[in-house]
Design an enzyme around this catalytic site. Sequence first.
Site, PDB file in Angstrom:
ATOM      1  N   GLN A   1       0.606  -1.353   0.107  1.00 19.99           N
ATOM      2  CA  GLN A   1       0.138   0.164   0.057  1.00 19.99           C
ATOM      3  C   GLN A   1       0.812   1.054   0.584  1.00 19.99           C
ATOM      4  O   GLN A   1       0.619   2.572   0.360  1.00 19.99           O
ATOM      5  CB  GLN A   1      -0.868  -0.012   1.092  1.00 19.99           C
ATOM      6  CG  GLN A   1      -2.119  -1.434   1.179  1.00 19.99           C
ATOM      7  CD  GLN A   1      -2.590  -1.105   2.518  1.00 19.99           C
ATOM      8  OE1 GLN A   1      -2.386  -2.136   3.105  1.00 19.99           O
ATOM      9  NE2 GLN A   1      -3.398  -0.202   3.299  1.00 19.99           N
TER      10      GLN A   1
ATOM     11  N   ARG B   1      -7.842  -2.029   8.530  1.00 21.69           N
ATOM     12  CA  ARG B   1      -9.532  -1.735   8.267  1.00 21.69           C
ATOM     13  C   ARG B   1      -9.729  -0.497   9.949  1.00 21.69           C
ATOM     14  O   ARG B   1     -10.133  -1.432  10.497  1.00 21.69           O
ATOM     15  CB  ARG B   1      -9.888  -2.356   7.424  1.00 21.69           C
ATOM     16  CG  ARG B   1     -10.866  -1.952   6.654  1.00 21.69           C
ATOM     17  CD  ARG B   1     -11.593  -3.190   5.775  1.00 21.69           C
ATOM     18  NE  ARG B   1     -12.806  -2.183   4.560  1.00 21.69           N
ATOM     19  CZ  ARG B   1     -13.061  -2.650   3.752  1.00 21.69           C
ATOM     20  NH1 ARG B   1     -13.007  -4.079   4.168  1.00 21.69           N
ATOM     21  NH2 ARG B   1     -13.875  -2.428   2.846  1.00 21.69           N
TER      22      ARG B   1
ATOM     23  N   ARG C   1      -5.913   6.348  17.010  1.00 19.46           N
ATOM     24  CA  ARG C   1      -7.022   6.577  16.437  1.00 19.46           C
ATOM     25  C   ARG C   1      -7.705   6.353  17.694  1.00 19.46           C
ATOM     26  O   ARG C   1      -8.913   5.761  16.988  1.00 19.46           O
ATOM     27  CB  ARG C   1      -7.159   5.708  15.087  1.00 19.46           C
ATOM     28  CG  ARG C   1      -8.298   5.800  14.305  1.00 19.46           C
ATOM     29  CD  ARG C   1      -8.342   5.278  12.858  1.00 19.46           C
ATOM     30  NE  ARG C   1      -7.244   6.744  12.022  1.00 19.46           N
ATOM     31  CZ  ARG C   1      -8.231   7.848  11.826  1.00 19.46           C
ATOM     32  NH1 ARG C   1      -9.948   7.319  11.876  1.00 19.46           N
ATOM     33  NH2 ARG C   1      -7.738   8.422  10.833  1.00 19.46           N
TER      34      ARG C   1
ATOM     35  N   GLU D   1       0.412  -1.790   4.262  1.00 15.87           N
ATOM     36  CA  GLU D   1       0.513  -0.381   4.516  1.00 15.87           C
ATOM     37  C   GLU D   1       2.081  -0.389   5.513  1.00 15.87           C
ATOM     38  O   GLU D   1       3.104   0.591   4.295  1.00 15.87           O
ATOM     39  CB  GLU D   1      -0.306   0.623   5.653  1.00 15.87           C
ATOM     40  CG  GLU D   1       0.045   1.391   6.215  1.00 15.87           C
ATOM     41  CD  GLU D   1      -1.085   2.613   7.098  1.00 15.87           C
ATOM     42  OE1 GLU D   1      -2.040   1.710   7.009  1.00 15.87           O
ATOM     43  OE2 GLU D   1      -0.673   3.336   7.427  1.00 15.87           O
TER      44      GLU D   1
ATOM     45  N   ALA E   1      -5.966   5.292   5.673  1.00 18.25           N
ATOM     46  CA  ALA E   1      -6.553   6.699   5.997  1.00 18.25           C
ATOM     47  C   ALA E   1      -7.361   6.439   5.467  1.00 18.25           C
ATOM     48  O   ALA E   1      -8.503   7.488   5.505  1.00 18.25           O
ATOM     49  CB  ALA E   1      -6.040   7.589   7.020  1.00 18.25           C
TER      50      ALA E   1
ATOM     51  N   GLU F   1     -13.084   2.159   5.490  1.00 17.95           N
ATOM     52  CA  GLU F   1     -13.173   2.022   6.601  1.00 17.95           C
ATOM     53  C   GLU F   1     -14.199   1.677   7.160  1.00 17.95           C
ATOM     54  O   GLU F   1     -14.109   0.853   7.922  1.00 17.95           O
ATOM     55  CB  GLU F   1     -11.456   2.406   7.581  1.00 17.95           C
ATOM     56  CG  GLU F   1     -10.583   1.994   6.895  1.00 17.95           C
ATOM     57  CD  GLU F   1      -9.352   3.073   7.173  1.00 17.95           C
ATOM     58  OE1 GLU F   1      -9.007   4.518   6.787  1.00 17.95           O
ATOM     59  OE2 GLU F   1      -8.877   2.760   8.406  1.00 17.95           O
TER      60      GLU F   1
HETATM   61  N1  MTE Z   1     -11.018  -3.263  -0.200  1.00 19.24           N
HETATM   62  C1  MTE Z   1     -10.741  -3.933  -1.181  1.00 19.24           C
HETATM   63  N2  MTE Z   1     -11.321  -4.393  -1.765  1.00 19.24           N
HETATM   64  N3  MTE Z   1      -9.258  -4.610   0.060  1.00 19.24           N
HETATM   65  C2  MTE Z   1      -8.556  -3.712   0.532  1.00 19.24           C
HETATM   66  O1  MTE Z   1      -7.225  -4.003   0.924  1.00 19.24           O
HETATM   67  N4  MTE Z   1      -7.907  -2.034   2.604  1.00 19.24           N
HETATM   68  C3  MTE Z   1      -9.335  -0.748   2.693  1.00 19.24           C
HETATM   69  C4  MTE Z   1     -10.578  -0.482   2.557  1.00 19.24           C
HETATM   70  N5  MTE Z   1     -11.187  -1.310   1.266  1.00 19.24           N
HETATM   71  C5  MTE Z   1      -9.258  -2.893   0.912  1.00 19.24           C
HETATM   72  C6  MTE Z   1     -10.402  -1.940   1.394  1.00 19.24           C
HETATM   73  C7  MTE Z   1      -8.382   0.427   4.000  1.00 19.24           C
HETATM   74  S1  MTE Z   1      -7.984  -0.318   5.501  1.00 19.24           S
HETATM   75  C8  MTE Z   1      -8.315   1.360   3.665  1.00 19.24           C
HETATM   76  S2  MTE Z   1      -7.432   2.045   4.656  1.00 19.24           S
HETATM   77  C9  MTE Z   1      -9.078   2.124   2.440  1.00 19.24           C
HETATM   78  O2  MTE Z   1      -9.690   0.695   1.269  1.00 19.24           O
HETATM   79  C10 MTE Z   1      -7.550   2.389   1.555  1.00 19.24           C
HETATM   80  O3  MTE Z   1      -8.741   2.764   0.129  1.00 19.24           O
HETATM   81  P1  MTE Z   1      -8.460   4.159   0.360  1.00 19.24           P
HETATM   82  O4  MTE Z   1      -8.291   5.382   1.022  1.00 19.24           O
HETATM   83  O5  MTE Z   1      -9.024   3.937  -1.663  1.00 19.24           O
HETATM   84  O6  MTE Z   1     -10.367   4.145   0.424  1.00 19.24           O
HETATM   85  N1  HPA Z   2      -4.837   5.845   9.491  1.00 22.34           N
HETATM   86  C1  HPA Z   2      -3.876   4.977   8.327  1.00 22.34           C
HETATM   87  N2  HPA Z   2      -2.220   4.564   8.669  1.00 22.34           N
HETATM   88  C2  HPA Z   2      -2.018   5.602   9.451  1.00 22.34           C
HETATM   89  C3  HPA Z   2      -2.931   6.500  10.287  1.00 22.34           C
HETATM   90  C4  HPA Z   2      -4.161   6.763  10.102  1.00 22.34           C
HETATM   91  O1  HPA Z   2      -5.273   7.675  10.644  1.00 22.34           O
HETATM   92  N3  HPA Z   2      -2.396   7.353  10.814  1.00 22.34           N
HETATM   93  C5  HPA Z   2      -0.916   7.194  10.430  1.00 22.34           C
HETATM   94  N4  HPA Z   2      -0.608   6.266  10.133  1.00 22.34           N
HETATM   95 MO1  MOS Z   3      -6.169   0.887   6.018  1.00 22.96          MO
HETATM   96  S1  MOS Z   3      -6.179   0.296   8.265  1.00 22.96           S
HETATM   97  O1  MOS Z   3      -6.026   2.539   6.152  1.00 22.96           O
HETATM   98  O2  MOS Z   3      -4.565   0.450   5.339  1.00 22.96           O
END
Ligand code: MTE
Ligand code: HPA
Ligand code: MOS
Length: 774
Positions: free
Chosen positions: A206, A351, A319, A241, A524, A726
């Site tokens: 990520q 997540r 958080r 991440e 995030a 999330e």
């Molecule tokens: N959805 C899918 N299909 N696969 C993933 O790995 N990760 C989640 C969420 N949805 C994830 C997912 C997490 S932990 C986060 S932080 C967000 O997607 C990250 O992507 P975004 O910021 O584009 O929403």
């Molecule tokens: N979410 C995900 N990753 C992070 C954050 C958060 O709030 N803060 C620092 N790393």
């Molecule tokens: Mo999502 S736990 O912030 O990769």
Amino acid sequence: MALDNKNNISVGKSHYQDSSFRQLTGRAEYIDDIPLSENTLHGALILSEIPSGMITSIETEKAKKFDPSITVITAKDIPGRNDIAPIFADEPIFAEKEVTYVGQPIGLIVASSMERARAAVNEVKIVYKKDKTPILDLDLAFKKKNFFLKPIHFERGKANEQIKQAPHKLKGSFSMGGQDHFYLETHIALAIPHENSEFTIWSSTQHPTEVQHGVSNVLNIPAAKISSKVRRLGGGFGGKESQSTIYAAIAALGAYILDKPVKLRLNRKDDMASSGKRHDFEVKYSVGFNKKGKIKGLDITLLSNAGNVCDLSAPVMSRALTHLDNCYSFKDFTARGYICKTNTVSNTAFRGFGGPQGMLAIETILERVSRFLGIDLDALRRENYYSPKNGIKTPYGQIVKNIKIEKIINEMETFAGLEKRKLLVERFNTSQINKNQPYRKGIAFMPAKFGISFNKVSLNQAGALVHVYTDGSVRLNHGGTEMGQGLFTKVAQVVSECFNIPLDYVHIAGTNTDEVPNTSATAASSGSDINGMAAWKAASVIKQRMLKHASKVFQKPPSSIEFKNGLILSGNKSMTFKELAFSCWENRISLSSTGFYKTPKISWDQEKFKGSPYFYFTWGAAVSEAIIDIDTGESRILRADIIQDCGSSLNPLIDRGQIEGGFIQGIGWLTCEELYFNPEGKLLTLGPSTYKIPGSRDVPPEFNIKLLENTPNEEKTIFRSKAVGEPPLLLSISHFLALKNAVSMASETSNADLLNAPATPSKILAAVHNDHSM
Ligand code: MTE
Ligand code: HPA
Ligand code: MOS
């Protein structure tokens, strides 16, 4: 920028995730599918077998005799720094002298095939001097004050005085388990050496920039020579991440030493043993309240299990602490957070990033208070919701604006018919009891507010790079990574909207630190917020240049010119987007631009634990109906109704997918996913046969989802959308509360307090029978 999406060409429409058909038909390329050059070698990890102790020797003679072609690589072979910590310097890629958990990488075996490398690992013998007193759980770490960093302590008002004076009080504790990410694609990296110490690193991450930095540190080679790439991940969920970096650095080290490409793909067992998970937490609290359930004072202590190194545990705890308030105004509030250091695998982002743990903490406390008082949980909540009357300031100082609680409750009542169904559930239970039957139902509502932004200000930035070619096709790069959440599609929609060209003019390229540098993790939930805005800015720069040129060609003022569905129109004149692009090139006008965005209005003082860390909040709610069998402890979810605030959704179809997936993933955390460590600190649940993730039968047979209506983001986000990745996971807490509700109605002696997460059949049975031995 348009604030509504009525006349849009792309944004706000339900486009499929761009590679979904290729994924469905096996044409989508993952790192394991990249064609390899013939000289590519394969790695397998040597992992620690003890939780704590010193390495006396690493005996590899037998392995080398077994397969003379192998190379063994350990910490002493590292040319740079043996450290890939994302925040604090304490994370070796290989244990050197001391091992600190079972599963910790100690070395790499490189061989001509993955099978040979793995077979050779079995022939390696490590001799240890075992530490007799490893710290394997939270309680012991807390007792021994074995913490990372200074415990966090923050307060507002005078909680303990208020608790003392309150008409009623409760004190207690409970715990919640961790969770493995169980992405379908395990950790993988492919490192390719080139001339002049350049490296290409393909990593399922990520955070390509952190992979670049990690490899640069470990190899002692400038970041500019390291190109870190990923087209897509087979799921990340936070597990990639920070923690992909270690595997990428290990593969890179192999490639550096052998001067050949090295691929490291973990099998499920090694992935689960060596990589971090959701933090398990313990909660201690005392709370004072009046007879209507208005909370007068609240004192909460959170312990998180960080594992052997700090990794992201500090921001995860922050958080958690900033989500303890959920939707409630607490004026007299004290909270402490202890990040406990243990000899188990280092827990990491998952997540929700601590938010779910913080929210489960407060919801469990409120549920206990409501049972103590014998009042309805939702009536108690109403006494405490953020509102102008109850207060709108969080304990950490941020003002909660644009509160949507009432709107959601009202929409939910029509959508789910909660109050009527509460009565039906009670009636069902009475009839089961009367007929001496084993089924009990439970139902619960759960509101959730989730803060959007990284809770570290510097991470809230993004870059993009857009090129328009002379055939009118557009290439889009940005700092975000695609892990199935549909980010690439959403950002492409934004660029298509900017030029008002059909979506298929925009080619979505993979993530690459050569093209967009110094990026943040895609995490995030902020991916589309920040990358979408950066891409908009990049595309807008080009569009302005094109517009100026079109104005010359048409001899009309720019204000009279419209970009419309792949055409450029002005009065009765027109040309295609392609013609304009070509004409710009002929006239030596640049058709390429970067874009940069930083989230405005946020501030945070971690020392004082005060500020406004979140640009805005998302709101959501769910109603879950559950059934349990009090003879076996088995449970099911019967129905779920979800309303989620996505602002003006960029893509309602993708958002629905995120809501479904997030909710079910949360159900897994709270019901069936149980990590079992044996008394020697070894994780025994290392695959799907022992670690149960939710399956198709765990999806509620009646599953109603809707996006909150007419609710553009009040903050200026990209097309007034809101993040969605999330927040829906937190709504699964409704199901946990429904299970508690069912247990509380099981019999006169059942004890819902005993139900800790995950609510496995044995835990449900124990709670039904008030059996404290679990
Ligand atoms: N959805 C899918 N299909 N696969 C993933 O790995 N990760 C989640 C969420 N949805 C994830 C997912 C997490 S932990 C986060 S932080 C967000 O997607 C990250 O992507 P975004 O910021 O584009 O929403
Ligand atoms: N979410 C995900 N990753 C992070 C954050 C958060 O709030 N803060 C620092 N790393
Ligand atoms: Mo999502 S736990 O912030 O990769």
